[in-house]
Design an enzyme around this catalytic site. Structure first.
Site, mmCIF file in Angstrom:
data_model
loop_
_atom_site.group_PDB
_atom_site.id
_atom_site.type_symbol
_atom_site.label_atom_id
_atom_site.label_comp_id
_atom_site.label_asym_id
_atom_site.label_seq_id
_atom_site.Cartn_x
_atom_site.Cartn_y
_atom_site.Cartn_z
ATOM 1 N N PHE A 130 -86.315 -29.295 -98.522
ATOM 2 C CA PHE A 130 -84.982 -28.624 -97.764
ATOM 3 C C PHE A 130 -83.652 -28.829 -98.535
ATOM 4 C CE2 PHE A 130 -87.692 -27.557 -93.991
ATOM 5 C CZ PHE A 130 -87.556 -26.160 -93.965
ATOM 6 N N ILE A 131 -83.742 -29.185 -99.828
ATOM 7 C CA ILE A 131 -82.214 -29.829 -100.308
ATOM 8 C C ILE A 131 -81.497 -28.471 -100.668
ATOM 9 C CG2 ILE A 131 -81.446 -31.170 -101.745
ATOM 10 C CD1 ILE A 131 -82.999 -32.428 -99.613
ATOM 11 N N ARG A 171 -67.505 2.455 -80.401
ATOM 12 C CA ARG A 171 -68.714 3.190 -80.011
ATOM 13 C C ARG A 171 -68.894 4.155 -78.864
ATOM 14 N NH1 ARG A 171 -72.541 6.153 -82.961
ATOM 15 N NH2 ARG A 171 -74.610 5.772 -82.228
ATOM 16 N N ALA A 199 -90.042 -36.537 -92.776
ATOM 17 C CA ALA A 199 -88.796 -37.351 -92.247
ATOM 18 C C ALA A 199 -87.704 -36.185 -92.145
ATOM 19 C CB ALA A 199 -88.631 -38.325 -93.063
ATOM 20 N N GLY A 200 -87.486 -35.538 -90.919
ATOM 21 C CA GLY A 200 -86.675 -34.486 -90.741
ATOM 22 C C GLY A 200 -85.363 -35.288 -89.821
ATOM 23 N N THR A 252 -83.772 -35.321 -95.982
ATOM 24 C CA THR A 252 -85.199 -34.696 -95.692
ATOM 25 C C THR A 252 -86.177 -35.157 -96.450
ATOM 26 O OG1 THR A 252 -83.840 -33.214 -94.391
ATOM 27 C CG2 THR A 252 -86.126 -32.928 -94.398
ATOM 28 N N GLU A 299 -71.066 -34.588 -91.510
ATOM 29 C CA GLU A 299 -72.076 -33.177 -91.600
ATOM 30 C C GLU A 299 -72.245 -32.460 -90.355
ATOM 31 O OE1 GLU A 299 -76.246 -33.665 -91.709
ATOM 32 O OE2 GLU A 299 -76.367 -31.926 -92.610
ATOM 33 N N ARG A 300 -72.423 -33.124 -89.102
ATOM 34 C CA ARG A 300 -72.542 -32.375 -88.121
ATOM 35 C C ARG A 300 -71.318 -31.855 -87.420
ATOM 36 N NH1 ARG A 300 -75.961 -37.755 -86.401
ATOM 37 N NH2 ARG A 300 -77.659 -37.259 -87.285
#
Ligand SMILES: Cc1cc2nc3c(=O)[nH]c(=O)nc-3n(C[C@H](O)[C@H](O)[C@H](O)COP(=O)(O)OP(=O)(O)OC[C@H]3O[C@@H](n4cnc5c(N)ncnc54)[C@H](O)[C@@H]3O)c2cc1C
Length: 323
Positions: free
Chosen positions: A163-164, A279, A137-138, A133, A253-254
């Protein structure tokens, strides 16, 4: 889980291995539980303990062929590990980052690259982060603009990633970058190359992102490259033809991220079930009311359907089909 594995894999020689993974994780999670996670967050224990225990039990070798000292089992076995750890509330991004990054090297790397970078991940000695990323570019990885240029015998990498996850602790980064400028349109996939980057290289700067996933080890970073030197043998696969290499990291990864989310959802559902059974603000447990039962039953159905789809998908992927 055992029944599901038997149903989907009864015709496969993976079945016994996968059932063995269930037993191994059952054994492991008698020593590591949610209290352990709490202790890690309080700084009294270390997430490395679980990681090392997984390595000691051979679990970090799932997905690595036996010829390299792994346990085999393909992506399915690594996915099962992630799912099972999630079900105990123990899954984390660190457990899956190396699993999918090294898959691309296994599929496209040289024998030397596999020995140098993949094999040491089996014992937990080395770990990976993935660097795809960029600020612009995401979802659209083809829009990346970071660039590795050949200078004599080496490549010089410049640009920014964002975002690494675990850019601070990983030993290696699998970098997706351009070795040619994008020509856009139908040719946008050309000119992409993948490299293994030693994260201690000169010219790398990190800035921590101010977000939290609830686990202090799963940190995200901006990473800046200023003439970072990549040796000629850091290139994985062919120069400029990295798309297939990239998808042999991103497709596993997915599956792995789906397994992590699914396993953790199971953990949350089980916690909720325990809660609604005990509860009882008006004398009867809240779980005895249909208004509570129906959404929980719906959750059960969705999780079961998602899990069936996940393992059907990994089975197709591992046997070379279009998953
Ligand atoms: C906790 C966390 C950890 C991460 N770790 C890593 C990491 O280790 N390495 C790494 O490289 N990256 C990492 N990422 C980045 C992640 O891969 C990106 O966030 C992801 O690819 C999406 O990119 P983006 O955030 O730029 O969203 P965008 O690409 O800007 O997309 C925004 C939204 O628009 C939707 N969208 C986009 N295009 C379309 C379209 N054509 N049609 C319909 N909808 C569309 C997307 O689905 C999304 O919901 C991480 C992200 C997070 C949140």
């Amino acid at each position: 889980m055992r029944n599901l594995i038997k149903q989907i894999y009864s015709d496969s020689d993976q079945c016994d291995l996968l059932l063995g993974v269930v037993d191994a994780v059952d054994g492991l999670t008698t020593h590591f539980d949610r209290e352990y996670v709490k202790q890690c967050e309080l700084g009294k224990r270390d997430y490395r303990e679980l990681y090392q225990a997984m390595a000691d039990n051979g679990l970090l070798g799932l997905g690595i062929p036996e010829q390299y000292g792994g346990m085999g089992g393909g992506v399915t076995a690594a996915v099962l590990l992630s799912d099972l750890l999630g079900q105990k509330g123990l899954a984390s991004l660190s457990q899956i980052l190396s699993a999918f990054s090294r898959h691309a090297i296994l599929m496209h790397g040289t024998e030397e690259q596999i020995q140098s970078y993949v094999v040491p991940t089996i014992t937990g000695q080395k770990s990976f982060c993935i660097m795809a990323t960029e600020p612009d570019a995401g979802t659209n990885t083809f829009a990346i603009t970071s660039r590795a240029k050949k200078e004599g015998d080496v490549w010089l990498l410049n640009g920014q990633k964002t975002f690494i996850t675990q850019a601070d602790t990983a030993d290696y980064g699998l970098v997706i970058t351009r070795t040619e400028e994008s020509q856009g349109g139908d040719k946008r996939t050309a000119g992409i190359s993948l490299f293994v980057l030693d994260m201690k290289s000169k010219g790398i700067e990190r800035q921590k992102l101010n977000i939290s996933l609830g686990r202090s080890e799963d940190t995200q970073w901006h990473v800046f490259f200023d003439d970072v030197e990549l040796p000629h043998d850091a290139l994985v696969g062919s120069e400029g033809k990295g798309m297939a290499v990239m998808f042999d990291a991103l497709n596993p990864e997915r599956f792995l991220v789906a397994a992590l989310a699914l396993g953790f959802s199971e953990f949350v559902l089980n916690k909720t079930l325990d809660y609604v059974k005990q509860r009882a603000p008006f004398g009867k447990p809240t779980g005895s009311y249909q208004a509570i039962q129906h959404p929980l039953a719906n959750n059960r159905i969705h999780l079961d359907a998602a899990r069936l789809m996940l393992y059907q998908g990994t089975k197709i992927y591992d046997t070379g089909g279009e998953a």
